[in-house]
Design a protein around this motif. Structure first.
Motif, PDB file in Angstrom:
ATOM      1  N   ASP A  29      29.360  19.047  87.376  1.00 29.25           N
ATOM      2  CA  ASP A  29      29.168  20.495  87.380  1.00 29.25           C
ATOM      3  C   ASP A  29      27.940  20.891  86.566  1.00 29.25           C
ATOM      4  OD1 ASP A  29      30.016  23.084  88.164  1.00 29.25           O
ATOM      5  OD2 ASP A  29      30.819  23.408  86.142  1.00 29.25           O
ATOM      6  N   LEU A  30      27.706  20.193  85.466  1.00 28.65           N
ATOM      7  CA  LEU A  30      26.539  20.466  84.629  1.00 28.65           C
ATOM      8  C   LEU A  30      25.242  20.125  85.360  1.00 28.65           C
ATOM      9  CD1 LEU A  30      25.679  21.286  81.703  1.00 28.65           C
ATOM     10  CD2 LEU A  30      25.714  18.858  81.166  1.00 28.65           C
ATOM     11  N   GLU A  31      25.261  19.068  86.170  1.00 29.83           N
ATOM     12  CA  GLU A  31      24.067  18.621  86.885  1.00 29.83           C
ATOM     13  C   GLU A  31      23.897  19.275  88.253  1.00 29.83           C
ATOM     14  OE1 GLU A  31      24.160  14.393  87.130  1.00 29.83           O
ATOM     15  OE2 GLU A  31      24.173  14.116  84.976  1.00 29.83           O
ATOM     16  N   MET A  32      24.820  20.120  88.690  1.00 28.76           N
ATOM     17  CA  MET A  32      24.774  20.678  90.033  1.00 28.76           C
ATOM     18  C   MET A  32      23.506  21.483  90.332  1.00 28.76           C
ATOM     19  SD  MET A  32      26.059  20.540  92.929  1.00 28.76           S
ATOM     20  CE  MET A  32      27.544  19.650  92.610  1.00 28.76           C
ATOM     21  N   PRO A  33      22.966  22.296  89.422  1.00 22.79           N
ATOM     22  CA  PRO A  33      21.703  22.980  89.745  1.00 22.79           C
ATOM     23  C   PRO A  33      20.561  22.007  90.043  1.00 22.79           C
ATOM     24  CG  PRO A  33      22.733  24.006  87.852  1.00 22.79           C
ATOM     25  CD  PRO A  33      23.521  22.775  88.148  1.00 22.79           C
ATOM     26  N   LEU A  34      20.489  20.904  89.314  1.00 29.70           N
ATOM     27  CA  LEU A  34      19.463  19.896  89.573  1.00 29.70           C
ATOM     28  C   LEU A  34      19.711  19.215  90.915  1.00 29.70           C
ATOM     29  CD1 LEU A  34      17.035  18.160  88.818  1.00 29.70           C
ATOM     30  CD2 LEU A  34      18.596  16.699  87.515  1.00 29.70           C
ATOM     31  N   ARG A  65       9.313  21.657  94.278  1.00 30.22           N
ATOM     32  CA  ARG A  65       9.054  20.760  93.133  1.00 30.22           C
ATOM     33  C   ARG A  65       9.177  21.501  91.814  1.00 30.22           C
ATOM     34  NH1 ARG A  65       4.008  17.463  95.689  1.00 30.22           N
ATOM     35  NH2 ARG A  65       5.262  15.952  96.822  1.00 30.22           N
ATOM     36  N   ARG A  66       8.680  22.744  91.785  1.00 32.60           N
ATOM     37  CA  ARG A  66       8.803  23.545  90.553  1.00 32.60           C
ATOM     38  C   ARG A  66      10.274  23.835  90.238  1.00 32.60           C
ATOM     39  NH1 ARG A  66       3.771  26.563  92.087  1.00 32.60           N
ATOM     40  NH2 ARG A  66       5.160  27.856  93.327  1.00 32.60           N
ATOM     41  N   ARG A  67      11.088  24.081  91.271  1.00 31.28           N
ATOM     42  CA  ARG A  67      12.519  24.308  91.043  1.00 31.28           C
ATOM     43  C   ARG A  67      13.187  23.053  90.480  1.00 31.28           C
ATOM     44  NH1 ARG A  67      12.935  26.269  96.544  1.00 31.28           N
ATOM     45  NH2 ARG A  67      11.978  28.302  96.509  1.00 31.28           N
ATOM     46  N   VAL A  68      12.794  21.897  90.991  1.00 28.80           N
ATOM     47  CA  VAL A  68      13.361  20.640  90.472  1.00 28.80           C
ATOM     48  C   VAL A  68      12.963  20.455  89.012  1.00 28.80           C
ATOM     49  CG1 VAL A  68      13.228  18.118  90.636  1.00 28.80           C
ATOM     50  CG2 VAL A  68      13.553  19.480  92.701  1.00 28.80           C
ATOM     51  N   LEU A  69      11.699  20.687  88.708  1.00 26.91           N
ATOM     52  CA  LEU A  69      11.247  20.529  87.317  1.00 26.91           C
ATOM     53  C   LEU A  69      11.948  21.513  86.387  1.00 26.91           C
ATOM     54  CD1 LEU A  69       7.430  19.922  87.840  1.00 26.91           C
ATOM     55  CD2 LEU A  69       9.170  18.252  87.183  1.00 26.91           C
ATOM     56  N   ALA A  70      12.122  22.759  86.848  1.00 28.86           N
ATOM     57  CA  ALA A  70      12.818  23.759  86.028  1.00 28.86           C
ATOM     58  C   ALA A  70      14.277  23.366  85.815  1.00 28.86           C
ATOM     59  CB  ALA A  70      12.713  25.132  86.690  1.00 28.86           C
ATOM     60  N   ALA A  71      14.917  22.866  86.855  1.00 30.77           N
ATOM     61  CA  ALA A  71      16.312  22.446  86.719  1.00 30.77           C
ATOM     62  C   ALA A  71      16.425  21.247  85.782  1.00 30.77           C
ATOM     63  CB  ALA A  71      16.894  22.106  88.093  1.00 30.77           C
ATOM     64  N   ARG A  72      15.472  20.314  85.862  1.00 26.08           N
ATOM     65  CA  ARG A  72      15.488  19.167  84.946  1.00 26.08           C
ATOM     66  C   ARG A  72      15.290  19.620  83.503  1.00 26.08           C
ATOM     67  NH1 ARG A  72      11.772  14.821  88.215  1.00 26.08           N
ATOM     68  NH2 ARG A  72      13.338  14.282  89.770  1.00 26.08           N
ATOM     69  N   ARG A  73      14.374  20.578  83.311  1.00 24.72           N
ATOM     70  CA  ARG A  73      14.122  21.093  81.960  1.00 24.72           C
ATOM     71  C   ARG A  73      15.370  21.764  81.403  1.00 24.72           C
ATOM     72  NH1 ARG A  73      10.231  24.870  82.899  1.00 24.72           N
ATOM     73  NH2 ARG A  73      11.899  26.378  83.146  1.00 24.72           N
ATOM     74  N   GLU A  74      16.022  22.603  82.215  1.00 25.17           N
ATOM     75  CA  GLU A  74      17.227  23.288  81.753  1.00 25.17           C
ATOM     76  C   GLU A  74      18.345  22.298  81.446  1.00 25.17           C
ATOM     77  OE1 GLU A  74      18.544  26.548  84.124  1.00 25.17           O
ATOM     78  OE2 GLU A  74      16.502  27.242  84.460  1.00 25.17           O
ATOM     79  N   LEU A  75      18.489  21.282  82.279  1.00 26.27           N
ATOM     80  CA  LEU A  75      19.515  20.269  82.037  1.00 26.27           C
ATOM     81  C   LEU A  75      19.223  19.499  80.753  1.00 26.27           C
ATOM     82  CD1 LEU A  75      22.053  18.796  82.999  1.00 26.27           C
ATOM     83  CD2 LEU A  75      20.552  17.268  84.298  1.00 26.27           C
ATOM     84  N   ALA A  76      17.967  19.140  80.553  1.00 21.72           N
ATOM     85  CA  ALA A  76      17.605  18.418  79.325  1.00 21.72           C
ATOM     86  C   ALA A  76      17.853  19.286  78.094  1.00 21.72           C
ATOM     87  CB  ALA A  76      16.142  17.986  79.386  1.00 21.72           C
ATOM     88  N   ASN A  77      17.526  20.570  78.189  1.00 21.97           N
ATOM     89  CA  ASN A  77      17.764  21.462  77.057  1.00 21.97           C
ATOM     90  C   ASN A  77      19.252  21.640  76.799  1.00 21.97           C
ATOM     91  OD1 ASN A  77      15.048  21.838  76.595  1.00 21.97           O
ATOM     92  ND2 ASN A  77      14.918  23.700  77.809  1.00 21.97           N
ATOM     93  N   ARG A  78      20.045  21.752  77.868  1.00 24.36           N
ATOM     94  CA  ARG A  78      21.497  21.903  77.700  1.00 24.36           C
ATOM     95  C   ARG A  78      22.113  20.666  77.069  1.00 24.36           C
ATOM     96  NH1 ARG A  78      23.745  23.762  83.290  1.00 24.36           N
ATOM     97  NH2 ARG A  78      22.250  25.410  83.628  1.00 24.36           N
ATOM     98  N   THR A  79      21.716  19.499  77.556  1.00 25.06           N
ATOM     99  CA  THR A  79      22.289  18.277  76.986  1.00 25.06           C
ATOM    100  C   THR A  79      21.828  18.074  75.554  1.00 25.06           C
ATOM    101  OG1 THR A  79      20.544  16.967  78.017  1.00 25.06           O
ATOM    102  CG2 THR A  79      22.635  17.118  79.189  1.00 25.06           C
ATOM    103  N   ALA A  80      20.604  18.486  75.252  1.00 29.84           N
ATOM    104  CA  ALA A  80      20.128  18.396  73.870  1.00 29.84           C
ATOM    105  C   ALA A  80      20.914  19.353  72.979  1.00 29.84           C
ATOM    106  CB  ALA A  80      18.635  18.701  73.802  1.00 29.84           C
TER     107      ALA A  80
END
Length: 89
Positions: A29-34, A65-80
């Motif tokens: 569920d946490l990774e679903m946007p990515l 590609r920008r949406r993927v990068l934004a989703a990866r950034r948000e996921l990395a920030n959330r997990t951090a």
């Protein structure tokens, strides 16, 4: 004479027979946007396989590609944030 193989089938559980745990479902569920952003990028790339890439197609690919990068950034920030909150607790 006893056969050990028959006993091991009972002892050894098959991993494909179990349901996902709550923690695994939470991680999905946490990774679903990515996952959704990556599927959209793949859809755009598939659309352009059988024809020359137009300017509109190139924009679609860049946006995806920008949406993927934004989703990866948000996921990395959330997990951090989650890992720092667990350390501080």
């Amino acid at each position: 004479m006893k056969y050990i193989g028959a006993l091991q089938a009972v002892v050894t559980a098959d991993l494909s027979d179990r349901e996902p745990t709550g923690a695994e479902l939470d991680a999905i569920d946490l990774e679903m946007p990515l996952i959704t952003a990556e599927v959209e990028l793949l859809d755009v790339q598939i659309m352009t396989l059988d024809r020359p890439v137009s300017e509109l197609d190139a924009r679609r690919i860049r946006r995806a590609r920008r949406r993927v990068l934004a989703a990866r950034r948000e996921l990395a920030n959330r997990t951090a944030d989650l890992s720092t909150s667990e350390v501080g607790a």
